[in-house]
Design an enzyme around this catalytic site. Sequence first.
Site, PDB file in Angstrom:
ATOM      1  N   TYR A  93       0.847  -1.082  -0.062  1.00  0.00           N
ATOM      2  CA  TYR A  93      -0.070   0.213  -0.021  1.00  0.00           C
ATOM      3  C   TYR A  93       0.860   1.192  -0.019  1.00  0.00           C
ATOM      4  CZ  TYR A  93      -4.531  -2.216   0.011  1.00  0.00           C
ATOM      5  OH  TYR A  93      -5.570  -2.944  -0.292  1.00  0.00           O
ATOM      6  N   PRO A 151     -15.049   6.558 -22.360  1.00  0.00           N
ATOM      7  CA  PRO A 151     -14.705   6.482 -23.752  1.00  0.00           C
ATOM      8  C   PRO A 151     -15.209   5.080 -24.319  1.00  0.00           C
ATOM      9  CG  PRO A 151     -12.714   6.437 -22.271  1.00  0.00           C
ATOM     10  CD  PRO A 151     -13.992   6.407 -21.784  1.00  0.00           C
ATOM     11  N   GLU A 152     -15.802   4.085 -23.237  1.00  0.00           N
ATOM     12  CA  GLU A 152     -16.512   2.903 -23.868  1.00  0.00           C
ATOM     13  C   GLU A 152     -17.759   2.731 -23.357  1.00  0.00           C
ATOM     14  OE1 GLU A 152     -12.875   2.439 -25.974  1.00  0.00           O
ATOM     15  OE2 GLU A 152     -14.862   1.077 -25.744  1.00  0.00           O
ATOM     16  N   THR A 204     -16.013   4.723 -14.697  1.00  0.00           N
ATOM     17  CA  THR A 204     -16.311   3.359 -13.832  1.00  0.00           C
ATOM     18  C   THR A 204     -16.905   2.625 -14.763  1.00  0.00           C
ATOM     19  OG1 THR A 204     -17.293   2.526 -11.978  1.00  0.00           O
ATOM     20  CG2 THR A 204     -18.212   4.353 -12.797  1.00  0.00           C
ATOM     21  N   CYS A 215      -2.413   2.737  15.912  1.00  0.00           N
ATOM     22  CA  CYS A 215      -3.606   3.565  16.507  1.00  0.00           C
ATOM     23  C   CYS A 215      -3.145   4.178  17.741  1.00  0.00           C
ATOM     24  CB  CYS A 215      -4.808   2.598  16.624  1.00  0.00           C
ATOM     25  SG  CYS A 215      -6.227   3.568  17.148  1.00  0.00           S
ATOM     26  N   HIS A 220     -14.623   3.615  -1.211  1.00  0.00           N
ATOM     27  CA  HIS A 220     -13.624   2.559  -1.009  1.00  0.00           C
ATOM     28  C   HIS A 220     -12.478   3.043  -0.257  1.00  0.00           C
ATOM     29  CE1 HIS A 220     -15.389   0.513  -5.243  1.00  0.00           C
ATOM     30  NE2 HIS A 220     -15.905   0.567  -3.968  1.00  0.00           N
ATOM     31  N   ARG A 228       1.495   1.771  -3.505  1.00  0.00           N
ATOM     32  CA  ARG A 228       0.581   2.161  -4.322  1.00  0.00           C
ATOM     33  C   ARG A 228       0.325   3.685  -3.836  1.00  0.00           C
ATOM     34  NH1 ARG A 228      -4.782  -1.234  -3.987  1.00  0.00           N
ATOM     35  NH2 ARG A 228      -5.333   0.589  -5.277  1.00  0.00           N
ATOM     36  N   VAL A 272      -9.247   5.513  -4.456  1.00  0.00           N
ATOM     37  CA  VAL A 272      -8.559   5.484  -3.162  1.00  0.00           C
ATOM     38  C   VAL A 272      -7.289   6.224  -3.316  1.00  0.00           C
ATOM     39  CG1 VAL A 272      -9.361   3.370  -2.389  1.00  0.00           C
ATOM     40  CG2 VAL A 272      -7.234   3.352  -3.650  1.00  0.00           C
ATOM     41  N   ASP A 273      -7.257   6.897  -4.767  1.00  0.00           N
ATOM     42  CA  ASP A 273      -5.942   7.821  -5.073  1.00  0.00           C
ATOM     43  C   ASP A 273      -5.850   9.089  -4.483  1.00  0.00           C
ATOM     44  OD1 ASP A 273      -7.327   8.224  -8.330  1.00  0.00           O
ATOM     45  OD2 ASP A 273      -7.356   9.515  -6.764  1.00  0.00           O
TER      46      ASP A 273
END
Length: 275
Positions: free
Chosen positions: A76, A242-243, A216, A174, A131, A79, A113-114
């Site tokens: 993570y 686009p699709e 999406t 935490c 998410h 990412r 999540v970016d």
Amino acid sequence: MQSPLPDSAIELLEKARQATSLVVWLTGAGISAESGVPTFRGPEGFWTVGSRNFHPMELATRAAFDSLPDEVWAWYLYRRAACRAASPNPAHRALADLETRLGDRFRLVTQNVDGLHLRAGNSLERTWQIHGNLDFARCSGSCPTLPWPMPATISIDWKKGQALDETTRDLLRCECGAAARPHVLWFDEYYDEENFRFESSLTAVEQAALLIVVGTSGATNLPMRMAHLARARGVPLLVIDPEPNPFSELTAGGGGVFLRGTASALVPEVCGLLN
Ligand code: OAD
């Protein structure tokens, strides 16, 4: 200047502009594709960029975290570095600008999540990250502490395959003492209201003048439920991709309009007609 959008979209947007109820946006990985963040199911998707000898889909689970916390955290953090290296694009910026004008008539529900919507300037109050967000952590136990931003001292230049070190492990705790976990929805977990605004997202659609869906593929549960609820309640859909996809199919038969194209080309045009 004449808008490049078709009359059907212009009419839909004019009705929404004059309405007093919510304009709800639903975004997926496609809105971040032009920022260089890989989509999930495209040829370059994250899920095909594994972390050493694990398939990503195996890592994005609570089971993997419980058995291999360091490996899951390292993936993570890698990412998170990729997302922090990306910048908001014109579509993200247009949505941040639109929120400043629409105020409480604006809601943004994102699967991403970016963190690019928040970095573009959208508010945490009106951006529902269903998410989660790679830049946030939360308690791996059951204490009521709300998700918190990742410690700034953890490198945003985490390399692929870079192992978790003791210092970083100690930062990923935490306040209650339990280990921290990434604040993301894992494949063996479920949506809820507290962490992912499940009920709020559906309620917002019920009260909406328009639901605009961007980038999406319709592979996830809550986004599809939102779109079907909109159809059932007669809330028009405007779909940007686009699709063709399951969302664009719902615009048939008077359900709304499908704008075939990229987010950075179309989202600013749509926002401009909602002012
Ligand atoms: P996908 O990768 O499934 O779909 C990306 C969508 O964006 C496709 O419909 C593409 O056609 C479209 N797209 C590609 N380039 C685009 C562009 N430049 N402008 C606009 N659209 C473009 O991503 P999502 O549908 O967002 O869930 O699904 C991602 C979710 O599935 C993630 O949030 C993750 C995964 O399971 C969880 O982690 C729970």
